[in-house]
Design an enzyme around this catalytic site. Structure first.
Site, PDB file in Angstrom:
ATOM      1  N   GLY A 139      10.976   4.442   8.335  1.00  0.00           N
ATOM      2  CA  GLY A 139      10.418   5.778   8.517  1.00  0.00           C
ATOM      3  C   GLY A 139      10.257   6.115   9.997  1.00  0.00           C
ATOM      4  O   GLY A 139       9.886   5.260  10.812  1.00  0.00           O
ATOM      5  N   ALA A 149       0.861  -1.186   0.000  1.00  0.00           N
ATOM      6  CA  ALA A 149       0.000   0.000   0.000  1.00  0.00           C
ATOM      7  C   ALA A 149       0.899   1.239   0.000  1.00  0.00           C
ATOM      8  O   ALA A 149       0.756   2.134   0.840  1.00  0.00           O
ATOM      9  CB  ALA A 149      -0.968  -0.005   1.180  1.00  0.00           C
ATOM     10  N   LEU A 150       1.797   1.255  -0.948  1.00  0.00           N
ATOM     11  CA  LEU A 150       2.883   2.243  -0.925  1.00  0.00           C
ATOM     12  C   LEU A 150       2.397   3.663  -1.213  1.00  0.00           C
ATOM     13  O   LEU A 150       1.486   3.877  -2.006  1.00  0.00           O
ATOM     14  CB  LEU A 150       3.943   1.846  -1.956  1.00  0.00           C
ATOM     15  CG  LEU A 150       4.569   0.471  -1.770  1.00  0.00           C
ATOM     16  CD1 LEU A 150       5.653   0.237  -2.808  1.00  0.00           C
ATOM     17  CD2 LEU A 150       5.134   0.298  -0.363  1.00  0.00           C
ATOM     18  N   HIS A 151       3.028   4.611  -0.558  1.00  0.00           N
ATOM     19  CA  HIS A 151       2.744   6.032  -0.764  1.00  0.00           C
ATOM     20  C   HIS A 151       4.075   6.772  -0.809  1.00  0.00           C
ATOM     21  O   HIS A 151       5.149   6.147  -0.725  1.00  0.00           O
ATOM     22  CB  HIS A 151       1.844   6.560   0.363  1.00  0.00           C
ATOM     23  CG  HIS A 151       2.339   6.201   1.735  1.00  0.00           C
ATOM     24  ND1 HIS A 151       3.499   6.716   2.262  1.00  0.00           N
ATOM     25  CD2 HIS A 151       1.856   5.353   2.661  1.00  0.00           C
ATOM     26  CE1 HIS A 151       3.692   6.223   3.464  1.00  0.00           C
ATOM     27  NE2 HIS A 151       2.716   5.381   3.732  1.00  0.00           N
ATOM     28  N   SER A 170      -0.208   4.270   5.121  1.00  0.00           N
ATOM     29  CA  SER A 170      -1.072   3.422   4.283  1.00  0.00           C
ATOM     30  C   SER A 170      -2.505   3.443   4.813  1.00  0.00           C
ATOM     31  O   SER A 170      -3.459   3.242   4.075  1.00  0.00           O
ATOM     32  CB  SER A 170      -0.565   1.985   4.281  1.00  0.00           C
ATOM     33  OG  SER A 170       0.766   1.970   3.848  1.00  0.00           O
ATOM     34  N   HIS A 227       6.874   5.841   1.676  1.00  0.00           N
ATOM     35  CA  HIS A 227       7.701   4.676   1.324  1.00  0.00           C
ATOM     36  C   HIS A 227       8.676   5.041   0.202  1.00  0.00           C
ATOM     37  O   HIS A 227       9.843   4.635   0.231  1.00  0.00           O
ATOM     38  CB  HIS A 227       6.822   3.531   0.802  1.00  0.00           C
ATOM     39  CG  HIS A 227       5.868   2.963   1.807  1.00  0.00           C
ATOM     40  ND1 HIS A 227       4.516   3.142   1.729  1.00  0.00           N
ATOM     41  CD2 HIS A 227       6.093   2.201   2.902  1.00  0.00           C
ATOM     42  CE1 HIS A 227       3.933   2.513   2.729  1.00  0.00           C
ATOM     43  NE2 HIS A 227       4.858   1.949   3.464  1.00  0.00           N
ATOM     44  N   LEU A 240       2.063  10.811   6.203  1.00  0.00           N
ATOM     45  CA  LEU A 240       1.668   9.810   5.216  1.00  0.00           C
ATOM     46  C   LEU A 240       1.659   8.432   5.866  1.00  0.00           C
ATOM     47  O   LEU A 240       2.576   8.074   6.610  1.00  0.00           O
ATOM     48  CB  LEU A 240       2.623   9.842   4.023  1.00  0.00           C
ATOM     49  CG  LEU A 240       2.603  11.137   3.210  1.00  0.00           C
ATOM     50  CD1 LEU A 240       3.519  11.020   2.002  1.00  0.00           C
ATOM     51  CD2 LEU A 240       1.189  11.503   2.749  1.00  0.00           C
TER      52      LEU A 240
END
Ligand code: PAF
Length: 295
Positions: free
Chosen positions: A162, A47-49, A201, A52, A199
């Site tokens: 992160g 569920a990358l944003h 997921s 990531h 940010l």
């Protein structure tokens, strides 16, 4: 040196990203690139944003080989519903990773990672008895189980995490020391949307109304840092909870100000240590975390 130069100017750099599901194939693929130099690794649950991708970009800059894992790890979920609802967007993730210049994606099945139950129990002492550890029993044991396995499969030189998961970074660093692993842990700054929301997921699970109010979390944390000038630690903590809880859809699970190294509560601004404010908030049913430095 020659091999590195060859890497820079040869097709190797432009080789198509490999998507690998089996541990043996992963080990072979990574080993075939080790002569190029360091192996960088970004573990993810997909569920990358853009958060990531900032880790992948940093990893890309610092290592000739970039490995990213996409694996929703069941052992770190203490809530079955949360595991069931966790967003899964594999095809989109692969497309983003290819574009970001990832060399190898490892996307195994649960059976591949856990052919049998992982009965290992990690002890992180006081680090795990607070915040996420206290509110999500077993969570960090599951994180340590999967990250130690992934480190074993990939054998990275550098691994990128992160700082939104502030406590996770501390736990992973401790795990690396406790297990005597030769992996350099690289913490990377929180990435935020333009309105300040960290940010995550989980943001994609928020409905429109919840998404609109969620930035209150960061706005409140920023104002809390200003209040440090005239209010006590206890007063700041109380104010943050009151502010956020005054929104009908929001409920603070915890907000605390901790020693950034030991993660233990600080009672006064005078304690000589780096301080971090850490928060978990339920927005409707969605649980969000964030943190901020109190210099
Ligand atoms: O931070 C995450 O996404 C996960 O906890 C991690 C490190 C990928 C382990 O499953």
């Amino acid at each position: 040196m020659f091999i590195k130069e060859l890497y820079l100017c040869s097709n190797f750099k432009y080789k198509k990203m490999e998507i690998i599901r089996k541990i043996t194939e992963l080990k072979k693929a990574v080993d075939s690139r080790r002569a190029l130099g360091s192996v960088g690794f970004v573990p993810t649950m997909g569920a990358l944003h853009a958060g990531h991708l900032s880790l992948v970009n940093r990893c890309r800059k610092e290592n000739p080989t970039v490995v990213v894992s996409v694996f929703v790890n069941p052992t770190q979920f203490n809530d079955k519903e949360d595991l069931k609802n966790y967003p899964r967007t594999e095809e989109a993730d692969f497309a983003l990773l290819e574009k970001a210049g990832c060399d190898i994606v490892f996307a195994p099945s649960v059976e591949e990672v856990y052919p049998e139950e992982d009965t290992r129990r990690f002890d992180f002492g006081q680090l795990e008895q607070v915040m996420e550890g206290a509110h999500r029993p077993g969570h960090f044991n599951g994180v340590a189980q999967v990250v130690s396995k992934l480190f074993d499969f990939v054998a990275p030189d550098n691994a990128y995490f992160g700082e939104k998961d502030f406590q996770q970074v501390a736990i992973i660093k401790k795990m690396v020391v406790d297990l005597g692993l030769n992996v350099n842990i690289v913490p990377c700054p929180i990435q935020r949307d333009t309105d300040g929301l960290a940010l995550s997921s989980r943001n994609m699970l928020l409905n429109e109304e919840q998404r609109a109010i969620a930035p209150v979390i960061y706005m409140t944390l920023k104002e809390a840092v200003n209040r440090k000038e005239w209010a006590s630690v206890e007063e700041v903590k109380k104010w943050v909870v009151e502010q956020i809880d005054s929104n009908e859809q929001m409920k603070v699970e915890y907000f605390t100000i901790v020693n950034a190294d030991t993660l233990q509560d600080v009672e006064s601004w005078d304690v000589p240590c780096a301080k971090q404010g850490c928060i978990a908030v339920k927005v409707g049913k969605i649980r969000l975390i964030d943190n901020i430095k109190f210099a």
